[in-house]
Write a protein that holds these residues in place. Structure first.
Motif, PDB file in Angstrom:
ATOM      1  N   ASP A   1       0.874  -1.173   0.000  1.00  0.00           N
ATOM      2  CA  ASP A   1       0.000   0.000   0.000  1.00  0.00           C
ATOM      3  C   ASP A   1       0.910   1.222   0.000  1.00  0.00           C
ATOM      4  OD1 ASP A   1      -1.730   2.119   0.377  1.00  0.00           O
ATOM      5  OD2 ASP A   1      -2.509   1.408   2.300  1.00  0.00           O
ATOM      6  N   TYR A   2       0.961   1.915  -1.099  1.00  0.00           N
ATOM      7  CA  TYR A   2       1.806   3.105  -1.209  1.00  0.00           C
ATOM      8  C   TYR A   2       0.971   4.356  -1.498  1.00  0.00           C
ATOM      9  CZ  TYR A   2       1.441   2.184  -6.248  1.00  0.00           C
ATOM     10  OH  TYR A   2       0.978   1.949  -7.518  1.00  0.00           O
ATOM     11  N   SER A   3      -0.303   4.276  -1.200  1.00  0.00           N
ATOM     12  CA  SER A   3      -1.230   5.367  -1.519  1.00  0.00           C
ATOM     13  C   SER A   3      -0.914   6.666  -0.770  1.00  0.00           C
ATOM     14  CB  SER A   3      -2.675   4.943  -1.247  1.00  0.00           C
ATOM     15  OG  SER A   3      -2.842   4.608   0.120  1.00  0.00           O
ATOM     16  N   GLN A   4      -0.162   6.587   0.333  1.00  0.00           N
ATOM     17  CA  GLN A   4       0.145   7.784   1.113  1.00  0.00           C
ATOM     18  C   GLN A   4       1.530   8.360   0.816  1.00  0.00           C
ATOM     19  OE1 GLN A   4      -2.336   9.210   2.988  1.00  0.00           O
ATOM     20  NE2 GLN A   4      -3.461   7.581   1.950  1.00  0.00           N
ATOM     21  N   VAL A   5       2.262   7.733  -0.098  1.00  0.00           N
ATOM     22  CA  VAL A   5       3.592   8.226  -0.447  1.00  0.00           C
ATOM     23  C   VAL A   5       3.430   9.500  -1.277  1.00  0.00           C
ATOM     24  CG1 VAL A   5       5.708   7.717  -1.737  1.00  0.00           C
ATOM     25  CG2 VAL A   5       4.637   5.941  -0.334  1.00  0.00           C
ATOM     26  N   PRO A   6       4.072  10.601  -0.838  1.00  0.00           N
ATOM     27  CA  PRO A   6       3.912  11.866  -1.566  1.00  0.00           C
ATOM     28  C   PRO A   6       4.737  11.885  -2.849  1.00  0.00           C
ATOM     29  CG  PRO A   6       5.494  12.153   0.189  1.00  0.00           C
ATOM     30  CD  PRO A   6       4.952  10.738   0.323  1.00  0.00           C
TER      31      PRO A   6
ATOM     32  N   THR B   1      12.933  10.986   7.415  1.00  0.00           N
ATOM     33  CA  THR B   1      12.166  10.073   6.566  1.00  0.00           C
ATOM     34  C   THR B   1      10.702  10.077   6.986  1.00  0.00           C
ATOM     35  OG1 THR B   1      14.104   8.684   6.293  1.00  0.00           O
ATOM     36  CG2 THR B   1      11.986   7.710   5.719  1.00  0.00           C
ATOM     37  N   LEU B   2       9.833  10.323   6.012  1.00  0.00           N
ATOM     38  CA  LEU B   2       8.399  10.331   6.286  1.00  0.00           C
ATOM     39  C   LEU B   2       7.918   8.921   6.638  1.00  0.00           C
ATOM     40  CD1 LEU B   2       7.359  12.531   3.255  1.00  0.00           C
ATOM     41  CD2 LEU B   2       7.417  13.241   5.645  1.00  0.00           C
ATOM     42  N   PRO B   3       6.951   8.776   7.541  1.00  0.00           N
ATOM     43  CA  PRO B   3       6.447   7.452   7.911  1.00  0.00           C
ATOM     44  C   PRO B   3       5.957   6.631   6.712  1.00  0.00           C
ATOM     45  CG  PRO B   3       5.653   9.087   9.469  1.00  0.00           C
ATOM     46  CD  PRO B   3       6.341   9.832   8.356  1.00  0.00           C
TER      47      PRO B   3
ATOM     48  N   ALA C   1       7.594   3.097   5.623  1.00  0.00           N
ATOM     49  CA  ALA C   1       6.759   1.886   5.554  1.00  0.00           C
ATOM     50  C   ALA C   1       6.972   1.137   4.239  1.00  0.00           C
ATOM     51  CB  ALA C   1       5.286   2.243   5.737  1.00  0.00           C
ATOM     52  N   VAL C   2       7.025   1.854   3.114  1.00  0.00           N
ATOM     53  CA  VAL C   2       7.236   1.159   1.840  1.00  0.00           C
ATOM     54  C   VAL C   2       8.652   0.628   1.744  1.00  0.00           C
ATOM     55  CG1 VAL C   2       5.367   2.359   0.628  1.00  0.00           C
ATOM     56  CG2 VAL C   2       7.700   3.241   0.460  1.00  0.00           C
ATOM     57  N   ARG C   3       9.619   1.359   2.266  1.00  0.00           N
ATOM     58  CA  ARG C   3      10.999   0.853   2.273  1.00  0.00           C
ATOM     59  C   ARG C   3      11.101  -0.419   3.107  1.00  0.00           C
ATOM     60  NH1 ARG C   3      14.381   6.505   3.118  1.00  0.00           N
ATOM     61  NH2 ARG C   3      14.286   7.161   0.935  1.00  0.00           N
ATOM     62  N   ASP C   4      10.482  -0.420   4.270  1.00  0.00           N
ATOM     63  CA  ASP C   4      10.524  -1.600   5.138  1.00  0.00           C
ATOM     64  C   ASP C   4       9.891  -2.808   4.450  1.00  0.00           C
ATOM     65  OD1 ASP C   4      11.783  -0.104   7.111  1.00  0.00           O
ATOM     66  OD2 ASP C   4       9.963   0.154   8.321  1.00  0.00           O
TER      67      ASP C   4
END
Length: 183
Positions: free
Chosen positions: A40-45, A55-57, A61-64
């Motif tokens: 879920d990457y819908s919140q990545v700016p 680093t933005l949360p 999260a996507v990196r992790d």
């Protein structure tokens, strides 16, 4: 131990044809003993260097998720014969060095086994070379023959993609290539 394949669907639309193709590939991988997670990457700016530190949360999260995966499988629509902007934006974030004091250092997606599948009515011959070039440039290991599938005509009215046996066979071969590369 089961291998974890991270699916990244390049359409944020719920029930997209590419998400439905991913579900077909998930069944193929399950039969081969692998597990699948969806990113879920819908919140990545939109990428902006001014947002990199701290680093933005959503980015962390996507990196992790990518770091925890054994391989990454992209399912991409074709927008104007190219990679969709949301997917390109995500790869921009994922390809940035984890330690910005070493800009050529490892990224979250560095050295990951990757592959690509796509559902569209046209343009696979444009999309796949772009992905091959991008994935190689960001230092991933693209494997397998990328799978292109066509949208069945009635899907535009019903919203239901029919995945042909030929496409299932291609997804199976692609899954074998991924699993071989990570073993």
């Amino acid at each position: 131990m089961s291998k974890n394949i991270l699916f990244i669907v390049g359409s944020l639309r719920q029930g997209s044809f590419n998400h439905q193709l991913a579900q077909a590939a998930e069944k193929v991988l399950a039969e081969k003993g692998a597990t699948v997670t969806y990113l879920d990457y819908s919140q990545v700016p939109l990428f902006n260097q001014e947002l990199e530190v701290p680093t933005l949360p959503a980015v962390q999260a996507v990196r992790d998720a990518v770091l925890a995966a054994d391989a990454v499988w992209f399912f991409s629509p074709i927008y104007n014969f190219s990679i969709p902007g949301v997917l390109k934006n995500l790869t921009d974030w994922l390809s940035r060095a984890l330690d910005l004091s070493e800009t050529r250092g490892p990224s979250a997606i560095d050295s990951k086994v990757t592959t690509v599948s796509s559902v569209a009515n046209a343009g696979h011959d444009h999309l796949f070379p772009e992905f091959q070039q991008l994935l190689t440039f960001i230092r991933t290991q693209p494997v397998g023959e990328f799978t292109g599938a066509l949208v069945n005509p009635e899907a535009w009215a019903t919203g239901e993609l029919t995945v042909s046996e030929e496409t299932i066979a291609k997804l199976s071969a692609q899954a074998d290539a991924v699993l071989t590369a990570i073993n």
